[in-house]
Motif scaffolding. Structure first.
Motif: not given
Length: 303
Positions: A26-41
């Protein structure tokens, strides 16, 4: 299950595992956009002086999220969600589900009183290392999918989806390639898990000793924020190395990646994406622990 330090788990491992896996997903679904941004940075290389084409494409957490959404569509922010959920079912369920039994193993079943912080750290590091060793393939596929940005017209994507990514990696690189980056991943997840679970356990225990505080949502909120902050501060360097190794196969080893990153991008590169990483891990921990505590109560009510 992360309980207050004086108590032993009163739920079976299977129920703790299921509760932890559900909360982590549930936490993954809510926050993965921020994780994607983190990986790109994190994967973004340092600009070369005089080379306009090397100027950084992504700037800041919100800027990166906006750029991805504008160029690739909103759905691109959830790239890697399927292997991300695979990862959380395995990794999230195991690292949290095993925490109490492993902590009891290190302290002894007859231990009475508060568990020393050192034992909590060792227990959490152990469960994080064991869990990610099993879940590493899911982490690899998640990063591979997240790193692929907008492609020129006519250029096919490397992978059509998560299942295709698993099979393509095995076919093209061998089964062992699914455990690419395992060294920094064990270091990263062992360290971050120790920071998250031990700090959550410790902060919660400390707060509950303050008059007026009880085992409620406010306590869980503060403990979750503390867990996220300590996890990012301690784990960011190994997180950057892990992301670079999984996203770029040119690195020969963990040490090679570390040295090249330090030489080419400077020491601050190890804290690239710090704010989105904290935004992600901080919010992830709050959501996950709040959900976990409520899920545990619900599961207990069914007994």
């Amino acid at each position: 299950m992360v309980a207050d330090s004086n108590s032993k788990s009163d739920l079976s491992f299977g129920r703790i595992f299921a509760s932890s896996a559900f909360s982590a997903c549930f936490a993954e679904v809510c926050t993965i956009p921020l994780d994607t941004a983190k990986v790109r940075l994190q994967l973004q290389k340092q600009a070369v002086a005089g080379d306009v084409s090397s100027l950084p494409k992504y700037k800041g957490m919100l800027g990166t999220v906006g750029t991805i959404a504008r160029e690739e569509g909103l759905s691109a922010l959830w790239k890697g969600i399927v292997p991300g959920l695979h990862r959380q079912c395995l990794y999230g369920g195991l690292r949290i589900g095993l925490y109490e039994p492993v902590k009891t193993f290190y302290t002894g079943k007859d231990h009475v009183g508060d568990v020393p912080l050192s034992k909590k750290i060792v227990a959490a590091f152990t469960t994080g290392a064991v869990a990610i060793t099993i879940a590493n393939p899911t982490d690899l596929v998640k990063v591979r999918l997240q790193t692929e940005g907008k492609l020129p017209p006519g250029v096919p994507r490397r992978y059509s989806g998560s299942l295709n990514a698993y099979s393509s990696i095995v076919r093209q690189e061998g089964v062992g390639a699914l455990w690419t980056g395992l060294g920094p991943n064990i270091a990263r997840n062992g360290i971050i898990n120790a920071a998250e679970l031990a700090s959550y356990d410790q902060v919660k225990q400390t707060i509950l000793k303050i008059p007026g505080f009880t085992d409620n949502v406010v306590t869980h909120l503060f403990a979750g924020l503390g867990a996220g902050f300590f996890a990012v501060c301690i784990g960011s360097p190994v997180d950057v190395v892990k992301s670079r190794m999984m996203g770029d196969s040119s690195y020969k080893s963990t040490l090679d990646c570390f040295v090249k990153t330090l030489k080419n991008d400077g020491p601050l590169a190890f804290y690239k994406g710090f704010l989105p990483n904290f935004g992600r891990l901080g919010s992830w921990n709050v959501i996950m622990f709040l959900t976990l505590e409520q899920t545990k109560k619900f599961v207990k009510s069914l007994e």
